[in-house]
Design a protein around this motif. Structure first.
Motif, PDB file in Angstrom:
ATOM      1  N   UNK A   1      27.855 -15.895 -35.807  1.00  0.00           N
ATOM      2  CA  UNK A   1      26.931 -15.104 -34.995  1.00  0.00           C
ATOM      3  C   UNK A   1      27.600 -14.470 -33.795  1.00  0.00           C
TER       4      UNK A   1
ATOM      5  N   UNK B   1      33.274 -19.876 -23.288  1.00  0.00           N
ATOM      6  CA  UNK B   1      32.388 -20.095 -24.426  1.00  0.00           C
ATOM      7  C   UNK B   1      32.878 -19.321 -25.643  1.00  0.00           C
ATOM      8  N   UNK B   2      33.318 -18.105 -25.414  1.00  0.00           N
ATOM      9  CA  UNK B   2      33.843 -17.315 -26.526  1.00  0.00           C
ATOM     10  C   UNK B   2      35.061 -17.981 -27.133  1.00  0.00           C
TER      11      UNK B   2
ATOM     12  N   UNK C   1      34.084 -20.601 -29.485  1.00  0.00           N
ATOM     13  CA  UNK C   1      33.687 -20.074 -30.794  1.00  0.00           C
ATOM     14  C   UNK C   1      34.923 -19.829 -31.657  1.00  0.00           C
TER      15      UNK C   1
ATOM     16  N   UNK D   1      38.462 -21.213 -36.089  1.00  0.00           N
ATOM     17  CA  UNK D   1      39.764 -21.687 -36.538  1.00  0.00           C
ATOM     18  C   UNK D   1      39.610 -22.916 -37.438  1.00  0.00           C
TER      19      UNK D   1
ATOM     20  N   UNK E   1      21.585 -23.163 -23.887  1.00  0.00           N
ATOM     21  CA  UNK E   1      21.335 -22.198 -24.929  1.00  0.00           C
ATOM     22  C   UNK E   1      22.525 -22.044 -25.862  1.00  0.00           C
ATOM     23  N   UNK E   2      23.699 -21.985 -25.242  1.00  0.00           N
ATOM     24  CA  UNK E   2      24.903 -21.866 -26.057  1.00  0.00           C
ATOM     25  C   UNK E   2      25.116 -23.126 -26.877  1.00  0.00           C
TER      26      UNK E   2
ATOM     27  N   UNK F   1      23.146 -23.012 -30.040  1.00  0.00           N
ATOM     28  CA  UNK F   1      23.812 -22.240 -31.084  1.00  0.00           C
ATOM     29  C   UNK F   1      24.883 -23.078 -31.765  1.00  0.00           C
ATOM     30  N   UNK F   2      25.578 -23.817 -30.948  1.00  0.00           N
ATOM     31  CA  UNK F   2      26.630 -24.654 -31.497  1.00  0.00           C
ATOM     32  C   UNK F   2      26.044 -25.721 -32.425  1.00  0.00           C
TER      33      UNK F   2
ATOM     34  N   UNK G   1      25.397 -24.193 -35.733  1.00  0.00           N
ATOM     35  CA  UNK G   1      26.625 -23.992 -36.502  1.00  0.00           C
ATOM     36  C   UNK G   1      27.095 -25.313 -37.080  1.00  0.00           C
TER      37      UNK G   1
ATOM     38  N   UNK H   1      23.351 -19.211 -16.479  1.00  0.00           N
ATOM     39  CA  UNK H   1      24.214 -19.346 -17.645  1.00  0.00           C
ATOM     40  C   UNK H   1      25.669 -19.331 -17.204  1.00  0.00           C
TER      41      UNK H   1
END
Ligand SMILES: Nc1ncnc2c1ncn2[C@@H]1O[C@H](COP(=O)(O)OP(=O)(O)OP(=O)(O)O)[C@@H](O)[C@H]1O
Ligand SMILES: Nc1ncnc2c1ncn2[C@@H]1O[C@H](COP(=O)(O)OP(=O)(O)OP(=O)(O)O)[C@@H](O)[C@H]1O
Ligand SMILES: [Mg+2]
Ligand SMILES: [Mg+2]
Lengths: 345, 503, 327, 340
Positions: B132, B147-148, B151, B156, B177-178, B181-182, B185, B289
């Protein structure tokens, strides 16, 4: 604007495109340097119209070829957070041995002489590499010590004698003076090496591992990269280039001495630095060192052409090097600032 | 075939002077998410590195699908389908995202040994999109936010087709929030058949994700439980070795006169129109955030970076802070977010670290009084309950929580009015967390004005007297404790406000 | 200056002369010209029964020579012959040596008159200067632009020679010869090459280059050869026969000059011996026998004295073959 | 070692932290500096066996005089290396400051006393400019900046004096390079004074502590209120100042100066500092180590000079010594010999 990382990709797309375009400009870190070179060339051309003549450009590139080969090796060393101060001595050593060899075996094929020089250089480089990678000495200290040792050995084996042009067979001297497809051999050799290493650096695993080791040695370990082997390789390559350059140097000037290329390592490092190679490791691009070498080449060529007093030349060189790196820094800062300005808060 | 994809028995790992793992066991079932918990320094990360072959254990055996294995280097583990996202950044900031993803298992054309960049970029993009994210695979790793980068690390792990994925505190740098998402995943990876070991100090993470939990304490194996078989309190006892009755201590602070007033502070590209006040004895929570600009604002107040607009008043007087030293002289202290990089000199002893900001007071005419120094260091280290034997113990030998305590002790050397704490409990275990809360409360009670940056909702709600919420470089809401709820804060932190061009 | 502070002169002025050690200090190590000179010095001193010490620093600096001279003083040598890297910088340390009874003579590159008993001059600077112009004039038939490629150094006599060249050029017979530039190659190969190339580009009508420096003349010879300018631009100056052999044989440089460093070294050896024995004092008019170099006379040299060897030797296509293997 | 523990009111385990290190003989003798002392003794013993001229007062005294000039720069260079930087412009700074001094006195008629002060000031100014550039352009490392100024400063020296040397200083000026006080060379006395001053500065003052902190972690130091920029400028200025001092001694020793003096001094200085145990990886090192290293290299060169070893052999010996000295502890005693 902060990117909220995990977002539905649709909402973030346009923004991402915008930043990547900016990033592209930013990626060409040597923008300032290129501009500087162009302006400098124009200025010199206005003062002396023979500057941009075909012949002079040819001379300039020929004279810069050896420097640019060395700068390529030094870039790899710097990328791994190292430095090599011993290359001036390695050049002298390999040049001296090669010259002594051809003076004894006049009929030796030039290719063999070149190979001999490369092997000697690689041995020197490998010694540096072992000291640094296996024993763990700091590069600056190890190569500083080896600089003395290689130079001492050169003096020893030369016995205080020079090898002069009459002792060198025509075939050997023509390594540097001959042409291939109408282009001077030195330039041809430099181009071949550059193409080869462009490929190795950017398109092979080993090449990328060199950058990985420099960018973050700890993670390299975690990724299973054998740091020691990479370092050894890099110093051996640097040594090999220095050995090759030694042969080319001696062939070009048709004379081999004990003090050949004394202090030349600093010129090479200067070319790398001008080209934006970071001493802190991890970054350095071929385009950059080409520009760096060219700038130094221009300075060496243009100052005599401009009839600048010889006593001013050193000072002007220092000033231009400083100004060039500072301008490049300011341009980079400007690009960064520009990126910030466009960020929405 | 065994029931367990991964089993470790009697693992012992010693570092010079430290036994990081002492006869530890662990079993991982196929397709489960297994939480690994324990105090800072319990040995979790070391354990992971043993699994992935970074460290060789001194004793013990490891079985993969019932078969005994021995890894001598991380590549072996990778080949066997084990991938790890390590706790400390292990990426290559100068290289592209694609390279970071494929480092160690690049796609190579047979014969020519050429790297297949096109394929790798394409695949990297696909992995990232799968997660995402729209990060450009060609961009430089170092230019991404934390955070990026996280991801990318996950991408990896996925890219190696790993059957066992280990994540060491992946949520430490993420907001709620992040993190959510994790979680998604992670669950998806599990559903696709991977087994996952998940390390975290956050109980939310464990409850949300894991089906089993294993606890280590002081390098030893304590036990494994199904998440539903054990109560929260029992778990804490297992981890800390004692009960913690109350995570957020009762408040004893009295809020009095205004200490600090910030008016319309702005810095091009970072933040704008920042105005707030801080009172004596008050704990002001600053949330938002990750990347909302909280750190930048506070670092400007501390003189690390400059601001280009606005005014700051201290006790009614306008001040200008040129550098951290002048901030400290004015009575403003700052506990940095990244304690390893910004807070501490890791290979120095505890004592020297504590006294570094106060050298001037410990010297006459520049001449250092080492006796006075030791006394002060000892006093402050004890005050914040650093767990160590002497003030000469290297900070690098301390656990995260204790390191943080040393960093806090540094602030106590100076004669401060205002203390800014930037994520004071990031990556700190429950025990140390409550100790740090205790210290913060004590400080407030002593009359310090405290600004506490935090991304953790319960912490913000539990500790603050007032809450300032930032979003994209601006303050979107200032709340009193009584009005604050999780929903209100989240909305203020995330809702789309109107955007203005700054510059 | 060396005597300030007091106790530096112990060791005794007379004690030094009891020694039988003769030291030669050249500019830097690894220089065949210097090696040959030292060979000459050695053969002369050994013939006279002395013990020889040959030293040179690894870089051509006065600092390095100072360290060596201090070490020689400690060893109580009888005489020091030195090719100075700096006219003046060695004065204090050489004075200290002379205070301790050591005989000091400079060879090839002079040190100033205060810091030596005598100088052994390899050739008359006036002759060197004038002869170059005569040669160039002959090569270009007395007409056209010429340039000088020098080193940039204080130790050598470059500037003095160039001055004499300029004086010679004032003569009416050279009125059609124009000296367009004096360039400096710093005795570095790469820089000398760049400078030569710049000369050729800036002065397309250039007829000849005079390079009174061994590195410079060889570099210039190489550039002219590579650019195929032999016959178009003539080259002369002072060069090592070995370095210049191929360019003289090919005609790039029709001829050039130098002296025989072995002979210079020998004379230095005999002179040192004569000083130590007391048969000369280094005053004008002193004479002595210098073995196979014949009888030498001390003559005036500015404020000091010197022994002047003959004209520089001319190397051309006829004789270069027999010299190129010698030095 | 007893461990006093108690529970405090909140029920935390409360430990009493020790605030005194007990003296460990082992740790004391496993310091790098002892290794240097051993090497120094070895050098002295070998030298006195090799040459009958080595071991007597006059010889040691005069031998010491001649290698000390550049040794002054070792102290600030040690500080710079502790800061993980390097300064390769010091040789050029020596040249420039001596050239300015000589020109002031010889061509502009400035009194020598004032010219001496100017020499030091020019050195300090050169160092200050380095520091300023390094601090203002943080993207550039010190190597880059000082590589540029190395060429620039020497260039300016050439512009001033061209290819001339400038000399004939007053009689008293010779005292710096050649003078004795109570039979001890003045330069040695000053060197010891400077060693003590720098030793105190680095090891006993807040300034020194901050240097070490910056070497270990510059970011954390900044966050702890260390004025990192100012510190850097001070240290680089000190390097320039010491280069100015070296220029005085060098000019005095040679009775004159010219633009190409002190060529490549920086490398000698770095070698001395490295041998002395200063790590370019930052944050480590002692002044006493550098002092011993100066004498090791100095006496080694002097002693071998007395038996007339050729310069090329000397190069090899010094290089090999440097390698051995830094490599041996890494090979044999990996865990103990770490300097702490
Ligand atoms: N790696 C990065 N590259 C570019 N911009 C960044 C990066 N990291 C942060 N930023 C930007 O810098 C600004 C301020 O970030 P800052 O770290 O101060 O925020 P923060 O709220 O304190 O976040 P955190 O919770 O991580 O501390 C934000 O606008 C953010 O987008
Ligand atoms: N390379 C090392 N050398 C020496 N000691 C180490 C090393 N790595 C870890 N340790 C020590 O081992 C112990 C366990 O550390 P580890 O990092 O595994 O803890 P952790 O449980 O992951 O803690 P945290 O929750 O803070 O991440 C600690 O005392 C640590 O200091
Ligand atoms: Mg951990
Ligand atoms: Mg932050």
């Amino acid at each position: 604007m902060p990117e909220n990382v995990i977002q539905d990709s649709t909402s973030i797309q346009p923004h991402a495109e915008k930043t990547s375009k900016l990033a592209n400009i930013y990626k060409f870190r040597e923008l300032g340097l290129l501009a500087f070179i162009i302006i400098l060339s124009i200025a010199v051309q206005l003062r002396n119209s023979s500057f941009l003549s075909g012949e002079n450009i040819n001379d300039m590139i020929t004279n810069t070829a050896i420097l640019s080969i060395l700068a390529l090796g030094m870039m790899l060393v710097l990328v791994t957070r190292g430095i090599d101060l011993s290359i001036g001595s390695t050049i002298a050593l390999s040049g001296m041995v090669a010259a002594q060899t051809v003076s004894t075996y006049q009929s030796l094929h030039p290719i063999l002489v070149i190979l001999l020089g490369i092997v000697i250089g690689m041995v020197c480089g490998a010694i540096n590499g072992v000291l640094i990678a296996k024993i763990g000495l700091l590069p600056i200290i190890a190569t500083l010590a080896m600089m003395n040792i290689f130079r001492g050995i050169t003096f020893k084996i030369s016995g205080g004698e020079w090898i002069s042009s009459y002792q060198m067979p025509e075939s050997f001297v023509s390594i540097a003076t001959g042409t291939t497809f109408g282009i001077n051999n030195l330039i041809v050799i430099a181009i071949v090496i550059y193409l080869l290493f462009f490929y190795i650096i950017n398109h092979t695993r080993t090449g990328r591992q060199i950058y990985a080791v420099g960018s973050n040695p700890d993670s390299a370990k975690v990724s299973g990269i054998k740091e020691g082997r990479i370092l050894l390789l890099v110093y051996a390559i640097m040594g090999g280039f220095a050995g090759l350059s030694g042969v080319l140097w001696v062939s070009k000037f048709a004379s081999a001495q004990g003090d050949t290329a004394s202090g030349y390592e600093l010129t090479v490092i200067a070319a790398c630095i001008l080209g934006g190679v970071s001493i802190a490791g991890g970054s350095g691009k071929i385009s950059g060192i080409i520009l760096g070498s060219i700038l130094l080449g221009i300075l060496n060529n243009a100052l005599p052409l401009l009839n600048v007093s010889p006593f001013w030349q050193t000072g002007i060189q220092g000033l231009i090097i400083l100004v060039a790196v500072i301008i490049n820094t300011l341009v980079k800062r400007g690009v960064d600032r520009n990126n910030l300005m466009r960020r929405k808060i | 075939m065994s029931d367990y994809v991964l089993e470790l028995k009697g693992i012992t790992k010693e570092f010079p002077g430290v036994k990081a793992l002492d006869n530890v066991h662990f079993k991982l079932k196929a397709g489960e998410i297994h939480a690994l918990m324990g105090e800072n320094g319990a040995g979790k990360s070391t354990f992971i590195k043993v699994i992935t072959g970074v460290h060789a254990p001194n004793e013990g055996d490891m079985f993969l699908n019932g078969e005994k294995v021995q890894f001598t280097n991380p590549k072996d583990a990778q080949k066997k389908g084990i991938a790890a996202i390590y706790q400390h950044v292990t990426n290559y900031p100068d290289l592209s995202v694609t390279e970071n993803i494929f480092m160690g298992h690049e796609k190579i054309q047979k014969g020519t040994k050429r790297l297949l960049w096109k394929e790798m970029h394409k695949e990297a993009r696909a992995f990232l999109q799968d997660l995402g994210s729209s990060i450009d695979p060609k961009s430089e790793m170092g230019s991404l936010s934390v955070a990026q980068q996280q991801i990318v690390e996950i991408a990896k792990a996925i890219s190696t087709n790993a059957k066992i994925i280990i994540m060491d505190e992946p949520t430490a740098a993420l907001t709620a929030r992040e993190s959510e998402e994790l979680y998604k995943i992670t669950e998806r990876l599990r559903d696709q058949g991977a087994s996952i070991i998940f390390i975290s100090h956050r109980f939310e993470d464990m409850y949300r994700l894991a089906s089993r939990v294993t606890v280590f304490r002081d390098s030893k194996y304590i036990g494994s439980w199904g998440v539903n078989e054990i109560t929260n309190d029992q778990l804490i006892v297992a981890m800390v070795g004692r009960e913690i009755t109350q995570v957020y201590p009762t408040k004893k602070n009295k809020i009095s006169e205004k200490l600090l007033e910030v008016r319309n502070l702005g810095k091009m590209g970072y933040y704008a129109d920042i105005s707030f006040t801080l009172h004596k004895g008050e704990i002001l929570g600053l949330t938002g955030l990750v990347g909302a600009g909280r750190t930048e604002v506070c670092q400007s107040l501390f003189g690390i970076t400059s601001y280009d607009r606005g005014e700051v008043y201290l006790k009614g007087q306008q001040i200008s802070v040129k550098n951290p030293k002048s901030a400290m002289n004015l009575g403003i202290g700052y506990l940095p977010e990244d304690r390893q990089l910004q807070g501490l000199v890791l290979d120095w002893g505890i004592g020297r670290n504590i006294t570094l900001p106060a050298l001037k007071d410990l010297s006459s005419k520049g001449w250092l009084n080492e006796k006075k120094e030791s006394t002060l260091a000892k006093k402050l280290a004890e005050k914040v309950h650093v767990k160590a034997t002497s003030i000469f113990d290297l900070v690098s030998s301390l656990s995260g929580g204790n390191q943080q305590k040393v960093a806090v002790a540094k602030l106590l050397t100076a004669d401060l009015d205002i203390i800014i704490l930037d994520e004071p409990t990031k990556g700190v275990d429950v025990g140390a967390k409550s100790a740090i809360y205790e210290i913060i409360n004590d400080l407030a009670a002593q009359g310090y004005g405290i600004i506490m940056i935090s991304s953790e909702m319960p912490e913000i709600l539990g500790m603050s007297d007032r809450i300032v919420v930032m979003r994209e470089g601006r303050i979107t809401k200032v709340l009193d404790k009584k009005d604050a709820t999780q929903e209100v804060i989240l909305e203020a932190a995330m809702s789309e406000g109107k955007e203005k061009e700054v510059g | 200056a060396p005597s300030s502070g007091g106790s530096s002169s112990e060791g005794g002025a007379e004690e030094g002369s009891a020694s039988n050690k003769y030291a030669f200090v050249f500019k830097n190590t690894g220089n065949p010209y210097g090696e040959k000179m030292m060979d000459g010095f050695k053969s002369a001193v050994e013939e006279l029964g002395g013990e020889v010490i040959l030293r040179s620093p690894d870089q051509p600096t006065a600092e390095g020579q100072i360290q060596i001279i201090e070490q020689l003083i400690t060893q109580k040598v009888a005489a020091i012959a030195i090719a100075g890297n700096d006219q003046d910088a060695l004065e204090p340390v050489l004075k200290k040596a002379m205070d301790q009874g050591i005989k000091v003579l400079s060879v090839d590159s002079a040190v100033n008159a205060n810091s030596r008993h005598i100088h052994v001059n390899q050739a008359n600077p006036e002759r060197i200067g004038r002869i170059q112009i005569e040669a160039v004039s002959e090569m270009i038939s007395g007409e056209g632009q010429i340039a000088i490629l020098s080193a940039t150094s204080q130790a050598t006599n470059q500037n003095l020679w160039i001055e004499w060249m300029k004086k010679e050029l004032e003569k009416p017979e050279y009125s059609k010869i124009e000296l367009v530039k004096v360039a400096y190659g710093d005795d570095l190969r790469d820089k000398s090459v760049s400078e030569t190339e710049a000369l050729l580009k800036s002065y397309p009508d250039l007829k000849a280059i005079i390079a009174p420096t061994t590195v410079g003349i060889a570099a210039a010879g190489k550039v002219l050869t590579d650019k195929g300018l032999q016959g178009k631009v003539k080259l002369t100056g002072l060069g090592l026969p070995s370095e210049m052999a191929s360019y003289i044989e090919s005609g790039v440089s029709p001829w050039m000059y130098l002296w025989n460093p072995i002979d210079v070294g020998k004379v230095a050896g005999y002179t040192a011996h004569a000083l130590v024995e007391g048969s000369i004092k280094g005053e004008v008019g002193d004479t002595f026998e210098a073995g196979d170099q014949g009888s030498q006379e001390v003559v005036e040299d500015g404020e000091g004295t010197q022994i002047m060897l003959g004209d520089p030797f001319k190397f051309d296509a006829d004789n270069i073959a027999e010299w190129k293997d010698v030095y | 070692m007893e461990q006093r523990t108690s529970l405090d009111q909140q029920g935390y385990i409360h430990r009493d932290l020790l605030d005194k290190k007990d003296f460990s003989l082992k740790r004391f003798f496993l310091q790098w500096e002892w290794m240097l002392v051993i090497i120094l003794f070895a050098v002295m013993i070998i030298n006195s066996n090799l040459s009958p001229y080595f071991l007597n007062y006059a010889s040691l005294r005069d031998g010491t005089m001649i290698f000390l000039d550049k040794a002054f720069i070792v102290f600030p260079m040690a500080m710079i290396m502790i800061l993980r930087d390097i300064d390769i412009s010091v040789g050029s700074t020596v040249a420039l400051s001596s050239v300015v001094m000589a020109t002031m006195y010889n061509s502009l008629g400035v009194p020598m006393e004032l010219a001496v002060v100017i020499c030091l000031a020019v050195g300090a100014l050169c160092g200050f400019i380095n520091g300023l550039l390094i601090v203002k352009f943080k993207e550039l490392s010190a190597v880059i900046v000082t590589l540029g100024t190395m060429i620039l400063y020497r260039g300016i020296a050439y512009v001033i004096l061209e290819d001339q040397s400038s000399g004939t200083f007053p009689e008293w000026f010779g005292f710096f390079g050649w003078g004795y006080v109570f039979g001890i060379p003045f330069i040695l006395i000053l060197f010891i004074i400077m060693a003590i001053l720098f030793g105190i500065l680095l090891h006993k003052t807040t300034f020194g502590r901050q240097i070490f902190a910056m070497g270990k972690n510059p970011t954390a130091s900044r966050f702890s209120g260390v004025k990192v920029d100012r510190m850097k400028m001070i240290v680089f200025t000190l390097a320039g100042l010491m280069a100015g001092l070296t220029a005085l001694f060098l000019a005095s020793r040679m009775g004159s100066t010219r633009p190409n003096v002190a060529n490549m001094y920086e490398l000698d200085v770095i070698a001395m500092a490295a041998l002395g145990g200063i790590s370019t990886a930052g944050g480590k090192g002692k002044i006493i180590g550098t002092v011993i290293a100066v004498f090791i290299i100095g006496y080694l060169q002097y002693g071998l000079g007395l038996i007339n070893i050729p310069a090329q052999t000397l190069l090899i010996v010094v290089g090999a010594l440097l390698i051995l000295a830094v490599a041996v502890p890494k090979i044999k005693l990996p865990s103990f010999m770490k300097r702490k």
